[in-house]
Motif scaffolding. Structure first.
Motif, PDB file in Angstrom:
ATOM      1  N   ALA A   1      24.221 -82.739  38.955  1.00 31.82           N
ATOM      2  CA  ALA A   1      23.377 -82.349  40.080  1.00 31.82           C
ATOM      3  C   ALA A   1      24.228 -82.132  41.325  1.00 31.82           C
ATOM      4  CB  ALA A   1      22.335 -83.433  40.346  1.00 31.82           C
ATOM      5  N   ARG A   2      23.830 -81.164  42.143  1.00 35.43           N
ATOM      6  CA  ARG A   2      24.468 -80.990  43.450  1.00 35.43           C
ATOM      7  C   ARG A   2      23.921 -82.058  44.393  1.00 35.43           C
ATOM      8  NH1 ARG A   2      23.523 -75.219  42.133  1.00 35.43           N
ATOM      9  NH2 ARG A   2      21.430 -75.475  42.955  1.00 35.43           N
ATOM     10  N   PRO A   3      24.646 -82.351  45.506  1.00 34.11           N
ATOM     11  CA  PRO A   3      24.105 -83.332  46.451  1.00 34.11           C
ATOM     12  C   PRO A   3      22.697 -82.924  46.872  1.00 34.11           C
ATOM     13  CG  PRO A   3      26.346 -82.729  47.066  1.00 34.11           C
ATOM     14  CD  PRO A   3      25.946 -81.809  45.949  1.00 34.11           C
ATOM     15  N   GLY A   4      21.780 -83.869  46.845  1.00 37.15           N
ATOM     16  CA  GLY A   4      20.414 -83.607  47.310  1.00 37.15           C
ATOM     17  C   GLY A   4      19.586 -82.729  46.401  1.00 37.15           C
ATOM     18  N   GLU A   5      20.102 -82.372  45.224  1.00 36.75           N
ATOM     19  CA  GLU A   5      19.384 -81.380  44.409  1.00 36.75           C
ATOM     20  C   GLU A   5      18.054 -81.913  43.869  1.00 36.75           C
ATOM     21  OE1 GLU A   5      21.720 -79.468  41.397  1.00 36.75           O
ATOM     22  OE2 GLU A   5      20.115 -78.067  40.892  1.00 36.75           O
ATOM     23  N   PHE A   6      17.983 -83.219  43.592  1.00 38.48           N
ATOM     24  CA  PHE A   6      16.711 -83.775  43.126  1.00 38.48           C
ATOM     25  C   PHE A   6      15.642 -83.584  44.208  1.00 38.48           C
ATOM     26  CE2 PHE A   6      19.822 -85.995  40.499  1.00 38.48           C
ATOM     27  CZ  PHE A   6      19.239 -85.931  39.239  1.00 38.48           C
ATOM     28  N   THR A   7      16.016 -83.891  45.454  1.00 38.98           N
ATOM     29  CA  THR A   7      15.066 -83.764  46.545  1.00 38.98           C
ATOM     30  C   THR A   7      14.774 -82.294  46.831  1.00 38.98           C
ATOM     31  OG1 THR A   7      15.957 -85.808  47.459  1.00 38.98           O
ATOM     32  CG2 THR A   7      14.566 -84.508  48.894  1.00 38.98           C
ATOM     33  N   GLN A   8      15.809 -81.448  46.706  1.00 41.83           N
ATOM     34  CA  GLN A   8      15.609 -80.026  46.932  1.00 41.83           C
ATOM     35  C   GLN A   8      14.607 -79.463  45.907  1.00 41.83           C
ATOM     36  OE1 GLN A   8      19.267 -77.876  47.362  1.00 41.83           O
ATOM     37  NE2 GLN A   8      18.254 -76.011  48.070  1.00 41.83           N
ATOM     38  N   ARG A   9      14.717 -79.942  44.663  1.00 43.35           N
ATOM     39  CA  ARG A   9      13.759 -79.518  43.640  1.00 43.35           C
ATOM     40  C   ARG A   9      12.357 -80.004  43.973  1.00 43.35           C
ATOM     41  NH1 ARG A   9      16.304 -79.098  37.657  1.00 43.35           N
ATOM     42  NH2 ARG A   9      18.077 -77.813  38.234  1.00 43.35           N
ATOM     43  N   ALA A  10      12.281 -81.248  44.489  1.00 36.63           N
ATOM     44  CA  ALA A  10      10.979 -81.783  44.903  1.00 36.63           C
ATOM     45  C   ALA A  10      10.368 -80.880  45.973  1.00 36.63           C
ATOM     46  CB  ALA A  10      11.137 -83.206  45.429  1.00 36.63           C
ATOM     47  N   PHE A  11      11.218 -80.404  46.891  1.00 42.31           N
ATOM     48  CA  PHE A  11      10.760 -79.496  47.942  1.00 42.31           C
ATOM     49  C   PHE A  11      10.303 -78.171  47.344  1.00 42.31           C
ATOM     50  CE2 PHE A  11      12.162 -75.875  50.592  1.00 42.31           C
ATOM     51  CZ  PHE A  11      11.172 -75.934  51.562  1.00 42.31           C
ATOM     52  N   LEU A  12      11.121 -77.629  46.423  1.00 39.37           N
ATOM     53  CA  LEU A  12      10.806 -76.319  45.840  1.00 39.37           C
ATOM     54  C   LEU A  12       9.529 -76.371  45.001  1.00 39.37           C
ATOM     55  CD1 LEU A  12      14.397 -75.124  44.865  1.00 39.37           C
ATOM     56  CD2 LEU A  12      12.962 -74.282  46.737  1.00 39.37           C
ATOM     57  N   LYS A  13       9.256 -77.537  44.416  1.00 36.20           N
ATOM     58  CA  LYS A  13       8.039 -77.692  43.616  1.00 36.20           C
ATOM     59  C   LYS A  13       6.843 -78.088  44.482  1.00 36.20           C
ATOM     60  CE  LYS A  13       9.825 -77.303  39.387  1.00 36.20           C
ATOM     61  NZ  LYS A  13       9.423 -76.409  38.313  1.00 36.20           N
ATOM     62  N   GLY A  14       7.067 -78.185  45.808  1.00 32.56           N
ATOM     63  CA  GLY A  14       5.967 -78.511  46.700  1.00 32.56           C
ATOM     64  C   GLY A  14       5.582 -79.978  46.719  1.00 32.56           C
ATOM     65  N   LYS A  15       6.487 -80.868  46.184  1.00 34.23           N
ATOM     66  CA  LYS A  15       6.171 -82.299  46.221  1.00 34.23           C
ATOM     67  C   LYS A  15       6.389 -82.878  47.618  1.00 34.23           C
ATOM     68  CE  LYS A  15       5.704 -84.553  42.822  1.00 34.23           C
ATOM     69  NZ  LYS A  15       4.554 -84.932  41.981  1.00 34.23           N
TER      70      LYS A  15
ATOM     71  N   GLU B   1      17.599 -69.371  52.301  1.00 32.84           N
ATOM     72  CA  GLU B   1      18.295 -70.200  51.328  1.00 32.84           C
ATOM     73  C   GLU B   1      19.542 -70.887  51.876  1.00 32.84           C
ATOM     74  OE1 GLU B   1      18.828 -67.430  48.227  1.00 32.84           O
ATOM     75  OE2 GLU B   1      16.661 -67.205  48.100  1.00 32.84           O
ATOM     76  N   ASP B   2      20.281 -70.172  52.709  1.00 39.23           N
ATOM     77  CA  ASP B   2      21.495 -70.764  53.268  1.00 39.23           C
ATOM     78  C   ASP B   2      21.147 -72.044  54.017  1.00 39.23           C
ATOM     79  OD1 ASP B   2      22.888 -68.727  52.238  1.00 39.23           O
ATOM     80  OD2 ASP B   2      23.132 -67.630  54.122  1.00 39.23           O
ATOM     81  N   GLN B   3      20.052 -71.922  54.797  1.00 41.84           N
ATOM     82  CA  GLN B   3      19.624 -73.079  55.576  1.00 41.84           C
ATOM     83  C   GLN B   3      19.249 -74.236  54.649  1.00 41.84           C
ATOM     84  OE1 GLN B   3      15.917 -72.678  57.616  1.00 41.84           O
ATOM     85  NE2 GLN B   3      16.630 -73.842  59.387  1.00 41.84           N
ATOM     86  N   LEU B   4      18.490 -73.918  53.610  1.00 36.44           N
ATOM     87  CA  LEU B   4      18.086 -74.954  52.647  1.00 36.44           C
ATOM     88  C   LEU B   4      19.311 -75.614  52.024  1.00 36.44           C
ATOM     89  CD1 LEU B   4      15.076 -73.592  50.582  1.00 36.44           C
ATOM     90  CD2 LEU B   4      15.112 -75.361  52.333  1.00 36.44           C
ATOM     91  N   ASP B   5      20.238 -74.787  51.587  1.00 42.43           N
ATOM     92  CA  ASP B   5      21.430 -75.338  50.947  1.00 42.43           C
ATOM     93  C   ASP B   5      22.191 -76.228  51.908  1.00 42.43           C
ATOM     94  OD1 ASP B   5      20.933 -74.245  48.561  1.00 42.43           O
ATOM     95  OD2 ASP B   5      22.307 -72.551  48.762  1.00 42.43           O
ATOM     96  N   PHE B   6      22.249 -75.802  53.170  1.00 44.63           N
ATOM     97  CA  PHE B   6      22.953 -76.598  54.168  1.00 44.63           C
ATOM     98  C   PHE B   6      22.268 -77.953  54.347  1.00 44.63           C
ATOM     99  CE2 PHE B   6      23.533 -77.948  58.593  1.00 44.63           C
ATOM    100  CZ  PHE B   6      24.901 -78.115  58.583  1.00 44.63           C
TER     101      PHE B   6
END
Lengths: 459, 459
Positions: free
Chosen positions: B112-126, B445-450
């Motif tokens: 996983a990339r740093p924060g990717e679990f949380t980023q996925r939670a965001f992308l899934k609308g959790k 996306e750049d902002q999200l990744d940052f």
């Protein structure tokens, strides 16, 4: 079984390493674990939930939110400790974790002692003592071999082997006791030849376990290897080559490297800790220098293995002189002739035959480096063991097995010298006692406390 | 919403801090999480188990045991990420944990990339974006106030406040758009007085959130306090007294102390980072010394607050001279007259009136120390906030709110200057855009990744 204080308390501790992480886990065990959790967790009544389930919600203390957590519930006896266990999976802030532990304390739990969770598991009969010790070994394991022996211990592999020894001894003991009951009739129920054969077999098994300890110790703690030699012999080049050669460099694992250890490598699942020393001065100089050499030898003596590295072009006399000194000091050593690529093969041959057993390498080009690593591994294994057998890794087990072995020898001598049955039985009982201490069937509290005090808190 | 690579991958990472602990948790998320776990876990078929349950068993890879673990199962969508999630609770050996992560990778997961679990939670609308950011804040929180604001953010408190702003703006925007549709008829559907009132209200709310940032920043990062003064003024005594006085010393929390920070204390849940400086030389000396003083001032400017400590018996002129220089440099400072116990009260009074606002203390005996700490807290809170309101702690939110505020001011000016409705609508859309960026409704996306790259791995 014990009169120690506090076994009825509900205990709590952080179970994950300290520091900031994604999550941190707080573990609570004891009769009040569920009711304490119920007072902190408001979403639902945890004590009414099924065992082995997960629940999401907020922990609050006096109306103040502490964290949003996942609670894992394990109900007595289906838990690690055999008691009711609650685990909070929290956000990994040291501050937040500290607050939650404090909240559990405020609700009536107390801080767990090191290893207390596992000690409770032992006291509740969930693990025997060698299994409990394997838990600590597994946590400390840094190589595949250490992981394997610890897991084998955790599964009870070592205990099973001891149990077998014990059963055979009990059989022997039963025959002796029977004989004692009829002692006035002067009959021998226990066939002396059979008894001798049984004792010999037991002694062989015990001795084999004892011998495995050297390997076990190497697996558990690693083998310290001092690389010594004159300046420019190529010691540091060898160190670097070994490190690059070894595909499983383990020095990136935190805690592997200690103060005095330079680099750790994993060769065939054995951890070698390589210590690069300052170059030894030439031996041909004066007495003060010789004293320095003596100090270096002193240092080498603490290493499990010494690699004496020298230039293949060097006069052979010096190497022979060093070898004699090393043998006199009973060092474990390997002679490593470096820079073999720079010397004509013929002269190299003459050189080797003058010295005896020498490993010829070229550290810079990594030529024949595998022969050296193979010799290092062979030195540890002594060609007698493979890692698929039960291996004794624990000093406490080793010491108890030594006592078993001594008692077995005494019993066999007794048998030979036609010792009366009651004295023989005494020796056998001594054996059984020591075996029982290993698995924890026979224990004393001080010993237990000492064993578990070496665990980390939260386990 | 995104075209980034790898969102369909199954990801794995160690979720607990590195190092040796009782247990370590490995987290895996994605469509293949359960099937990967099934290949490693032999006791039962995990994919057939109910969500939110725990299962004990051994992880094996190609017949080789890796560890005895507890597996937690969270099934899509009832998980942190909204995907299938499997968590392995393992023995806390870095080596064993590394082996298990490697086994998951071998079975098809990727790191996983740093924060990717949380980023996925965001992308899934959790979670919305401010909630996701609150997760990182909570993990980093080191005081009760930081914990509170992060938890409030996690629960969506900040989002709710922004949503309210947004709804009001949308209302305003709707009226404007309506007007535009009928623009050739030259009617004003939107009552200009009502519009002005609405804009003023929005501006006030935004401004209040903006103002909360200073406190938010203090809560999140702590307030840096430089203690300066001439040698022997009692700076170090003050530092020690403050540290002893403060009952919640937080410097034992790992990661709190950075290189330049001497000591951290927690006063009324605000983290103060006290920096003890070398004593300032006397100002009355030559110009080279004055340049040194200038350099010291430079250093002080980077502190959020400067405590100028001086001896109450010292000539008042020097203090006045320093005060003037500090005011000229726009420093935030407090004048602290130390050793007040050694000076007659009458002379002390005269002294104070000559200087204006001075806090008189005796650091050694801790006399009136609470007056100083109170002044420090008041300096941060500026008497305008309490920690029960929504507080902006995030620089990104602060910057977006600044843009919102600017656009609101422009819109109000436009309204005053009777700007055409279409231009006004443009300003309002700008406001909506910036508000949407804060909660993540409008993202790039750049902002999200940052944003997520600043998370720790495993979260």
């Amino acid at each position: 079984m014990n009169t120690l204080q506090g076994w009825d308390d509900t205990i709590v501790a952080l179970a994950t390493p300290p520091g900031v992480g994604a999550i941190g886990v707080i573990r609570m065990s004891g009769a009040a674990a569920l009711s304490i959790a119920d007072r902190l967790f408001t979403a639902k009544k945890l004590s009414e939930q099924v065992s082995h389930t997960l629940h999401v919600g907020v922990l609050t203390q006096q109306g103040r939110s502490l964290d949003e957590v996942v609670v894992a519930i394990y109900k007595n006896p289906r838990s690690y400790t055999g008691e009711d266990v609650v685990e909070f999976s929290c956000h990994g802030s040291p501050f937040v974790l500290q607050e939650i532990v404090a909240a559990c304390l405020a609700e009536g739990a107390r801080l767990a002692r090191p290893g207390e969770f596992t000690q409770r598991a032992f006291l509740k009969g969930k693990l025997d003592l060698t299994q409990a010790e394997a838990v600590a070994d597994l946590i400390a394991s840094g190589t595949r071999a250490a992981q394997r022996t610890a897991l084998q211990g955790l599964k009870g592999g070592f205990s099973a082997e001891l149990m077998l020894l014990r059963e055979q001894l009990l059989q022997f003991s039963a025959l002796l006791e029977l004989e004692l009951d009829f002692s006035q009739e002067d009959v021998e129920f226990a066939d002396r030849t059979k008894l001798t054969a049984l004792l010999e077999q037991l002694e062989r098994s015990t001795f084999s376990l004892l011998r495995s300890f050297q390997l076990g110790n190497a697996i558990r703690n690693g083998v310290s290897v001092a690389i010594i030699g004159k300046p420019n012999a190529g010691k540091s080049t060898l160190l670097n080559s070994l490190l690059n050669e070894s595909r499983a460099l383990v020095s990136d694992i935190p805690g592997t490297t200690r103060d005095t250890i330079e680099e750790a490598i994993n060769i065939e699942n054995i951890l070698f800790r390589l210590i690069d020393t300052a170059g030894l001065r030439d031996q041909t100089t004066d007495r003060i220098e010789a004293a320095g050499m003596e100090r270096s030898l002193e240092k080498m003596r603490s290493a499990d293995l010494v690699l004496y590295v020298f230039d293949s072009a060097e006069p052979v006399d010096e190497v022979i002189a060093w070898k004699k000194q090393a043998e006199a000091a009973s060092l474990n050593f390997l002679l490593v002739a470096n820079k073999s690529d720079l010397v004509p093969a013929a002269s190299s041959q003459a050189f080797l035959s003058a010295l005896g057993n020498v490993i010829s390498i070229a550290a810079k080009t990594r030529q024949d480096l595998d022969q050296l690593t193979q010799a290092m591994v062979t030195h540890v294994l002594k060609g007698q063991f493979d890692t698929e057998h039960t291996i004794v890794t624990n000093v406490r087990h080793f010491q108890a097995l030594q006592e078993v072995h001594k008692a077995l020898l005494d019993a066999r001598r007794g048998l030979k010298e036609s010792l009366p049955g009651d004295l023989l039985a005494l020796e056998v009982r001594r054996c059984l006692q020591y075996l029982g201490e290993i698995t924890g069937e026979i224990t004393n509290e001080d010993q237990l406390d000492f064993i578990f005090s070496k665990f980390c808190i939260g386990k």
